[in-house]
Design a protein around this motif. Structure first.
Motif, mmCIF file in Angstrom:
data_model
loop_
_atom_site.group_PDB
_atom_site.id
_atom_site.type_symbol
_atom_site.label_atom_id
_atom_site.label_comp_id
_atom_site.label_asym_id
_atom_site.label_seq_id
_atom_site.Cartn_x
_atom_site.Cartn_y
_atom_site.Cartn_z
ATOM 1 N N ASN A 22 0.776 -1.118 -0.052
ATOM 2 C CA ASN A 22 -0.005 -0.077 0.007
ATOM 3 C C ASN A 22 0.811 1.209 -0.069
ATOM 4 O O ASN A 22 0.713 2.236 -0.733
ATOM 5 N N ARG A 23 1.944 1.169 0.841
ATOM 6 C CA ARG A 23 2.876 2.260 0.924
ATOM 7 C C ARG A 23 3.536 2.540 -0.402
ATOM 8 O O ARG A 23 3.932 3.615 -0.918
ATOM 9 N N SER A 24 3.984 1.359 -1.191
ATOM 10 C CA SER A 24 4.564 1.393 -2.440
ATOM 11 C C SER A 24 3.749 1.814 -3.365
ATOM 12 O O SER A 24 4.145 2.961 -4.247
ATOM 13 N N LYS A 29 2.031 6.554 -6.911
ATOM 14 C CA LYS A 29 1.171 7.138 -7.589
ATOM 15 C C LYS A 29 1.328 8.873 -7.015
ATOM 16 O O LYS A 29 0.727 9.535 -7.629
ATOM 17 N N ARG A 30 2.479 8.984 -6.158
ATOM 18 C CA ARG A 30 2.600 10.534 -6.049
ATOM 19 C C ARG A 30 3.053 11.288 -7.192
ATOM 20 O O ARG A 30 3.808 10.813 -8.050
ATOM 21 N N ILE A 31 2.471 12.228 -7.532
ATOM 22 C CA ILE A 31 2.479 12.987 -8.654
ATOM 23 C C ILE A 31 3.852 13.664 -8.704
ATOM 24 O O ILE A 31 3.822 14.722 -7.892
ATOM 25 N N MET A 32 4.612 13.888 -9.647
ATOM 26 C CA MET A 32 5.815 14.558 -9.553
ATOM 27 C C MET A 32 5.683 15.732 -10.788
ATOM 28 O O MET A 32 4.766 15.634 -11.516
ATOM 29 N N ILE A 33 6.162 16.942 -10.317
ATOM 30 C CA ILE A 33 6.066 18.192 -11.378
ATOM 31 C C ILE A 33 7.526 18.559 -11.777
ATOM 32 O O ILE A 33 8.348 18.631 -11.062
ATOM 33 N N MET A 34 7.259 19.004 -13.162
ATOM 34 C CA MET A 34 8.490 19.488 -13.843
ATOM 35 C C MET A 34 7.967 20.929 -13.746
ATOM 36 O O MET A 34 6.955 21.449 -14.287
ATOM 37 N N ALA A 245 -5.746 13.190 -16.116
ATOM 38 C CA ALA A 245 -4.597 12.298 -16.689
ATOM 39 C C ALA A 245 -4.079 11.513 -15.518
ATOM 40 O O ALA A 245 -3.572 10.544 -15.553
ATOM 41 N N ILE A 246 -4.126 12.365 -14.133
ATOM 42 C CA ILE A 246 -3.767 11.714 -12.935
ATOM 43 C C ILE A 246 -4.299 10.586 -12.599
ATOM 44 O O ILE A 246 -3.990 9.680 -12.073
ATOM 45 N N LYS A 280 -3.813 10.526 -2.265
ATOM 46 C CA LYS A 280 -2.819 9.800 -2.596
ATOM 47 C C LYS A 280 -2.016 10.228 -3.777
ATOM 48 O O LYS A 280 -1.035 9.579 -3.822
ATOM 49 N N TYR A 281 -2.228 11.113 -4.319
ATOM 50 C CA TYR A 281 -1.263 11.928 -5.372
ATOM 51 C C TYR A 281 -0.658 13.028 -4.972
ATOM 52 O O TYR A 281 -0.080 13.743 -5.532
ATOM 53 N N ASP A 282 -0.685 13.290 -3.626
ATOM 54 C CA ASP A 282 -0.109 14.326 -2.728
ATOM 55 C C ASP A 282 1.344 14.824 -3.420
ATOM 56 O O ASP A 282 2.092 13.587 -3.152
ATOM 57 N N THR A 283 1.582 15.842 -3.775
ATOM 58 C CA THR A 283 3.009 15.992 -4.443
ATOM 59 C C THR A 283 4.209 16.292 -3.510
ATOM 60 O O THR A 283 4.965 16.182 -3.639
#
Length: 638
Positions: A22-24, A29-34, A245-246, A280-283
């Motif tokens: 679950n942690r993995s 799923k954490r969203i990365m930002i450029m 998209a996320i 769950k998508y927290d940046t």
């Protein structure tokens, strides 16, 4: 009892494993930002004019955010730094890398076009990639304007060879021949070419939320690589597009700090960070630190306000004309240079028609520049394809690659006649260039990076080297400013200088008298270049106040600037102000109507000028390097 203990142990182990999974899963799923603030954002909003000196004070804070990468180079920034800002683009990487050592640097590379407007030989592409990585670029986003992946092969291979990350991109567009299944097939091919990540490059903000959900979902099933989504907020859909998209599984998205975001730029970073917070998508990005960066950029934006146009806001009509963010601000700037900003709606309406003629290429540099410039010429000259740029001819000849749909044969024939259309990879026809360039530039190039400046932009690079040699590059250093004043004082006392520097509110501007037009109603127009941006000023009214000044400027400009006014049907003229880069005839030559006789560079494109009649070249009033104006006779054919 033994079995019970065994069962409990088994259940605990299972629970622990599930917790780890679950942690993995959450981390995955954490969203990365450029972050695009230092490249695409100001390219889209401020005509790519942000100076390195205004990036450096905020660089340390940007470095602390924890972005997946920072896009700070490539695209139009290379050309603009050299052409308009008189900065060394390579030095920008080195200075920023020193200030931001912790965040990967990313650049935009146009495949075989590199950061220019034509195809270059493979040796130039490979050396450019090598030097980019050596100077501090970590990730290269590589694309081809026509999605002709033959044009990306050399750049991807070189990126992997020299230790960079290859982010291979396909250009998203809408047309009768483009659909999601086609884009998925493109992604598979890019994965097979060795890409590290796949980018959906939506340069005009055309990707709608639900279509993004479908496309990303299909991509996640079809390829194993991380999916990176790039879009612009021109249509107003971008944040919603990112959210869908996320949900579909996208890994990385592009954002800009809020004070340089939205409209033709990217969606605001803070908006997305706050939207995803606690999910769950927290940046995981620090909103307070982002606010500090936004405050700095808000102040900086006002400094460059003269480069903004009214065409950088949200405009749903982009779904019709499909012009990308960076091109919108630059096109407005170019039209302003021609004193024709009011004709922007006509140009925007012409763009889709030219795009259809050209086989529906995605509109991204250089295809957007080619299509946009041709559309502008079609409007300003009053006749479609009356003036055709060299780049348009090369495109229609196949020298940029193969578009997705057939080209209008009538237009092609008008441009290239019976010349053969190229079917092979265009770069296969280009001999190695670096050694030849090295011989041409001689000692003016100090090192390999200088040689690459010359290889990409010969004329602009030579001007840059000359200014550098004379200590005349625009800097805030007081000693340099004093040298400029000394240089100006060397002019004969009875003449006003044709180039000088002025300071307004602490900002230094380089002013050059480029030429003068002929007297007409309202006065005589003078063409002044302010920081290389053309302005037309009527100075006739100043004669009563400072008559000597106008006379001095007339005398100093002198020479080829005093050409006869075009009045005869055989007078060859230019449709817009520019610089002569090639005179193709000599006095006494016999020419036929339509023959190309002069090449003039305008709007960063080379425009072929043709003789209007059959006849003999009687007089030539120009030479290479001259600035020319629309009402002048350049060549007399009789």
């Amino acid at each position: 009892m033994k079995n019970k203990k065994k069962e409990n142990k088994k259940q605990k182990s299972k629970a622990k494993k599930q917790k780890t999974e679950n942690r993995s899963q959450k981390v995955e799923k954490r969203i990365m930002i450029m972050d695009t603030t230092l490249r695409d954002a100001h390219q889209s909003l401020l005509a790519t004019r942000l100076r390195t000196k205004d990036m450096l004070p905020i660089a340390e804070k940007i470095d602390k955010i924890g972005y997946w990468s920072i896009e700070m180079w490539g695209g139009a920034t290379f050309d603009s730094a050299l052409r308009f800002l008189r900065e060394d683009p390579w030095e920008r990487i080195r200075l920023l890398k020193k200030a931001m050592p912790n965040t990967p640097f990313q650049m935009l590379l146009r495949g075989q076009n590199i950061v220019g407007y034509r195809h270059y030989a493979d040796d130039v592409v490979e050396k450019f990639v090598e030097r980019s990585i050596a100077n501090g670029i970590d990730v290269l986003r590589i694309f081809d304007a026509l999605n002709d992946f033959r044009n990306m092969k050399t750049a991807i291979k070189a990126t992997l060879k020299y230790g960079g990350k290859a982010e291979a991109a396909f250009c998203y567009t809408i047309s009768p021949v483009h659909n999601n299944d086609l884009f998925v097939d493109m992604a598979k091919r890019l994965e097979d070419m060795g890409a590290d990540t796949i980018c959906i490059k939506d340069m005009a903000g055309l990707l709608s939320p639900y279509n993004a959900f479908e496309l990303v979902g299909k991509l996640k099933k079809a390829v194993r690589l991380p999916i990176h989504l790039h879009t612009h907020d021109t249509s107003g859909m971008a944040t919603a597009t990112y959210l869908k998209a996320i949900e579909a599984g996208v890994d990385i998205v592009d954002c800009a700090i809020s004070s340089l975001a939205s409209g033709t730029s990217q969606p605001p970073t803070e908006t997305l960070v706050n939207t995803l917070k606690g999910t769950k998508y927290d940046t995981g990005l620090d909103i307070n630190l982002l606010a500090e960066i936004a405050s700095y950029c808000r102040d900086i934006r006002t400094k460059y306000s003269k480069f903004e146009s009214k065409y950088t806001g949200v405009d749903p009509d982009v779904l019709v004309y499909q012009i990308p963010g960076g091109m919108t601000s630059n096109l407005a700037s170019q039209l302003k240079e021609q004193n024709a900003l009011q004709r922007m709606p006509e140009v925007l309406a012409e763009v889709p028609r030219v795009r259809k003629d050209f086989g529906y290429p995605p509109l991204v540099t250089p295809s957007s520049q080619i299509v946009g410039t041709q559309a502008t010429l079609n409007v300003l000259t009053g006749e479609r394809y009356k003036v055709i740029t060299s780049e348009t001819k090369n495109y229609l000849k196949g020298l940029y690659g193969k578009p997705a749909a057939p080209i209008n044969e009538e237009v092609r024939k008008k441009a290239i006649g019976d010349e053969e259309f190229i079917e092979c990879r265009p770069a296969d026809l280009i001999e190695p260039e670096l050694e030849k360039m090295k011989a041409e530039v001689g000692g003016k190039a100090k090192d390999i990076d200088d040689l690459l400046l010359y290889a990409l932009f010969p004329k602009v690079a030579l001007e840059f080297f000359d200014l550098r040699e004379k200590g005349m590059l625009q800097q805030e250093d007081a000693a340099v400013e004093e040298k400029k004043d000394e240089k100006a004082s060397d002019a004969p006392p009875h003449l006003a200088p044709s180039e000088f520097n002025i300071k307004v509110h602490g900002e230094t501007y380089h002013v050059k008298v480029g030429g003068m037009g002929h007297k007409g109603e309202g006065g005589r127009p003078y063409f002044l270049y302010v920081d290389n941006q053309l302005e037309e000023v009527i100075l006739e009214s100043l004669v009563e106040v400072v008559p000597s000044t106008v006379g001095q400027i007339d005398a100093k400009v002198g020479g080829h600037s005093r050409r006869p006014k075009a009045s005869h049907e055989g007078d060859v003229t230019t449709a817009m102000p520019g610089t002569v880069v090639g005179v193709k005839v000599k006095v006494g030559d016999k020419v036929k109507a339509g023959d190309m006789v002069v090449i003039v560079e305008a709007m960063k494109m080379e425009n072929e000028i043709h003789t209007p009649i059959d006849g003999e070249v009687k007089e030539i009033f120009i030479s290479n390097g001259d600035s020319v104006n629309p009402d002048e006779a350049l060549i007399a054919v009789r």
